[in-house]
Design a protein around this motif. Structure first.
Motif, PDB file in Angstrom:
ATOM      1  N   LEU A 500       8.936   4.619  92.203  1.00  0.00           N
ATOM      2  CA  LEU A 500       7.954   5.495  91.576  1.00  0.00           C
ATOM      3  C   LEU A 500       6.816   5.787  92.553  1.00  0.00           C
ATOM      4  CD1 LEU A 500       7.597   6.791  88.759  1.00  0.00           C
ATOM      5  CD2 LEU A 500       6.081   4.892  88.189  1.00  0.00           C
ATOM      6  N   GLY A 501       6.364   4.755  93.283  1.00  0.00           N
ATOM      7  CA  GLY A 501       5.303   4.952  94.258  1.00  0.00           C
ATOM      8  C   GLY A 501       5.705   5.893  95.372  1.00  0.00           C
ATOM      9  N   ARG A 502       6.948   5.769  95.819  1.00  0.00           N
ATOM     10  CA  ARG A 502       7.440   6.636  96.894  1.00  0.00           C
ATOM     11  C   ARG A 502       7.442   8.095  96.433  1.00  0.00           C
ATOM     12  NH1 ARG A 502      12.424   4.548  97.394  1.00  0.00           N
ATOM     13  NH2 ARG A 502      11.484   2.769  98.481  1.00  0.00           N
ATOM     14  N   ALA A 503       7.909   8.332  95.205  1.00  0.00           N
ATOM     15  CA  ALA A 503       7.942   9.702  94.687  1.00  0.00           C
ATOM     16  C   ALA A 503       6.531  10.240  94.465  1.00  0.00           C
ATOM     17  CB  ALA A 503       8.731   9.738  93.379  1.00  0.00           C
ATOM     18  N   ALA A 504       5.633   9.388  93.984  1.00  0.00           N
ATOM     19  CA  ALA A 504       4.252   9.805  93.755  1.00  0.00           C
ATOM     20  C   ALA A 504       3.593  10.216  95.071  1.00  0.00           C
ATOM     21  CB  ALA A 504       3.472   8.680  93.096  1.00  0.00           C
ATOM     22  N   ALA A 505       3.859   9.453  96.135  1.00  0.00           N
ATOM     23  CA  ALA A 505       3.311   9.805  97.448  1.00  0.00           C
ATOM     24  C   ALA A 505       3.876  11.132  97.939  1.00  0.00           C
ATOM     25  CB  ALA A 505       3.613   8.691  98.445  1.00  0.00           C
ATOM     26  N   ASP A 506       5.173  11.347  97.738  1.00  0.00           N
ATOM     27  CA  ASP A 506       5.829  12.568  98.216  1.00  0.00           C
ATOM     28  C   ASP A 506       5.339  13.810  97.469  1.00  0.00           C
ATOM     29  OD1 ASP A 506       7.278  11.106 100.032  1.00  0.00           O
ATOM     30  OD2 ASP A 506       9.100  11.028  98.807  1.00  0.00           O
TER      31      ASP A 506
END
Length: 583
Positions: A500-506
């Motif tokens: 979820l964090g990776r997608a939020a950053a992207d």
């Protein structure tokens, strides 16, 4: 003496039992009163005991009937009408309704059909396959109940941080005022700002331990003494146990480090010390590098630190580690390498972008909420009332037409104020991850918070996919209370915080730390996982009245438990920087 949280708890129980008994309307009134009692800024019981009943008239939703019950509870410790209701429905309602999907109505039906009163009764019925025989239930519901029994038992033993910490502050204020006390501080999980606590641990440095213990057990707020001795004492204040330990001043720092924990942190730190010829315990730090063992294999060594906590870390050539980080999640390694985070502070927060007004389920007007935000010194403030959607409390979400009307009202308030007021919405994330807002509404808004409110029993893979879809939606600025959990009430969604964090950053979507002490969602380890992937965090109060803007305190410390620095938090940024982040 009864705390606001304890009084609120009685009316929440009232509401649950009435709902279990199929009573309409009244439960909602009791819940609203309970919410306002819990959030009241001053101790209600103190005022009632002083015959100052005007305080009750200040509380929205508290009329004559509820006021009389509050007075009765403060004066006698019980409410006759509640006792009668308990006798009619002898259900451990708070325990049973902690099971995801089991609300008061369900608890009432299970009592009438299967005579289920306790968690033990519920577990036995689920194991025997009896629950699926009740109309409206089935194997899936029965399995869900069986799987959540352990969760319900565990959380029932702990108190919310938001209930325990204010009491801890009162304890410290009282002890600090005693002449014999040189130093005092909370310890244990409450000093690490964990979301729940078992009890309150307090440490005092003094050369007059007997006097301090005597004053402590005689404190006017104490309801009962559990035990006391020359070095420690335990009392009960309301429903919370408070444990006091006294040490000599020169051992205060070592004792504070030891009793703050966590256990895992202390074990790691002691092993780190051993590898460097040092020994740590509650009495100090000892250099044992050049001493032979005694006859019993012990090496006492020279005491080199212990008066202050910072000395304990300095003795190991480490910087002081903030209590929020002491969970054995890499903090000692970070300290050794000089990579400890410069943690966010309350003073870094410049605004709040997820709050509510009377347009949906809030208690006051836009103007009153903005007044409170201005009084807090904020640079900007966001109204994000509920949009229509499944799971929205009381069906009080706004239609597209109403949202656009509110945007105009917010623009008028913004134009008349120095503080910048954002027009936002809290959209509901449906089971598939869609937010269901029209293009016209999306274009009109400054900030869109998207939150799950229903379907909170999905498996982890499905829940992660659902939240990812919301995060990747170009319209969404903030993913609100991602799990949907209510601490000690429901566990909410499980998901992969790293993914979820990776997608939020992207996708430049912030992940929320919802500061309501019943949510604290995201929590520390999830915040850390998200930040490690480069995600931004929003710390919001989800306030429904001016006083609950103060919930920011809980959110900041929760974010600190996740290693959050000011640059990680969108509402610690300047107005221009925040505008640049918002889509």
């Amino acid at each position: 003496m009864a705390t606001n949280a304890e009084i609120a708890g009685r009316f929440e129980e009232f509401a649950d039992l009435l709902e279990a008994d199929d009573v309409e309307y009244k439960p909602r009134a009791y819940r609203r009163a309970a919410e306002n009692i819990r959030a009241h800024p001053t101790p209600i019981a103190d005022r009632v005991e002083e015959d100052d009943h005007d305080v009750l008239a200040e509380i929205e939703g508290v009329g004559d009937a509820i006021s009389a019950k509050i007075v009765e509870y403060v004066e006698t410790g019980s409410i006759d009408e509640l006792e009668e209701l308990r006798a009619e429905l002898p259900i451990e309602i708070a325990d049973i309704t902690r099971i995801e999907g089991v609300g008061p109505k369900t608890a009432g039906k299970l009592y009438r059909e299967l005579d289920i009163e306790t968690l033990d009764d519920l577990e036995a019925a689920a194991e025997a396959g009896d629950i699926r025989s009740v109309s409206g239930f089935g194997p899936k519901t029965e399995a869900n109940i069986r799987e959540n029994i352990a969760f319900a038992r565990e959380v029932g033993q702990r108190h919310l941080l938001g209930e325990g910490r204010p009491l801890a502050d009162d304890v410290i204020d009282f002890l600090a005022g005693l002449d014999a006390v040189e130093r005092c501080e909370v310890a244990g999980s409450i000093r690490r700002w964990r979301e729940t606590i078992g009890d309150i641990d307090v440490l005092v440095g003094t050369d007059a331990g007997d006097d301090v213990v005597e004053s402590f057990v005689d404190w006017g707020s104490v309801d009962s003494e559990i035990e006391s001795g020359p070095e420690k004492a335990s009392v009960r204040v309301g429903e919370i146990r408070v444990d006091l330990r006294v040490v000599v001043p020169e051992e205060f720092g070592s004792a504070l480090q030891y009793f703050t924990g966590s256990k895992d942190h202390n074990v790691r730190l002691r092993n780190y010390a051993i590898s460097r010829g040092m020994k740590l315990n509650e009495y100090g730090a000892f250099d044992v590098s050049s001493l032979p063992a005694d006859e019993e294999g012990r090496r006492v060594g020279e005491r080199v630190a212990g008066e202050t906590e910072a000395e304990m870390y300095e003795a190991l050539e480490l910087p002081w580690i903030p209590p929020e980080l002491r969970e054995d999640r890499g903090e000692i390694e970070a300290a050794e390498s000089g990579d400890l985070p410069e943690l966010l502070t309350r003073e870094d927060v410049r605004g709040d972008v997820h709050t509510h007004t009377e347009w949906s389920d809030g208690q006051t007007s836009i103007e009153e909420m903005v007044d409170a935000a201005e009084a807090m010194g904020y640079d900007y403030y966001g109204v994000a009332d509920h949009a229509e959607g499944p799971g929205v409390v009381g069906g009080m979400g706004l239609s597209d037409t109403e949202i656009l009307e509110q945007v105009e009202a917010i623009r008028e308030v913004d134009a008349a104020r120095e503080i910048t007021v954002f027009a936002g919405i809290e959209a509901n994330i449906d089971a598939s991850g869609r937010i269901g807002l029209s293009d016209a509404v999306i274009d009109a808004l400054d900030v869109i918070v998207a939150s799950p409110h229903s379907g909170l029993d999905q498996d982890a893979e499905t829940a992660t996919s659902r939240l990812l879809r919301a995060v990747e939606d170009p319209a969404v600025d903030v993913l609100g209370h991602p799990s949907g959990r209510l601490i000690n009430e429901r566990s909410g969604l499980e998901f992969d915080a790293t993914e979820l964090g990776r997608a939020a950053a992207d996708h430049d979507t912030a992940l929320e730390v919802n500061s309501n002490p019943r949510r604290l969602d995201l929590w520390g380890s999830a915040v850390q996982a998200a930040i490690d992937e480069g995600a931004s965090i929003a710390i919001d109060t989800d306030a429904h009245r001016p006083s609950t803007l103060e919930y920011m305190r809980w959110g900041v410390h929760t974010a600190r438990r996740g290693w959050a620095e000011p640059d990680d938090v969108i509402n610690a940024r300047t107005l221009e920087e925040l505008r640049a982040f918002l889509h």
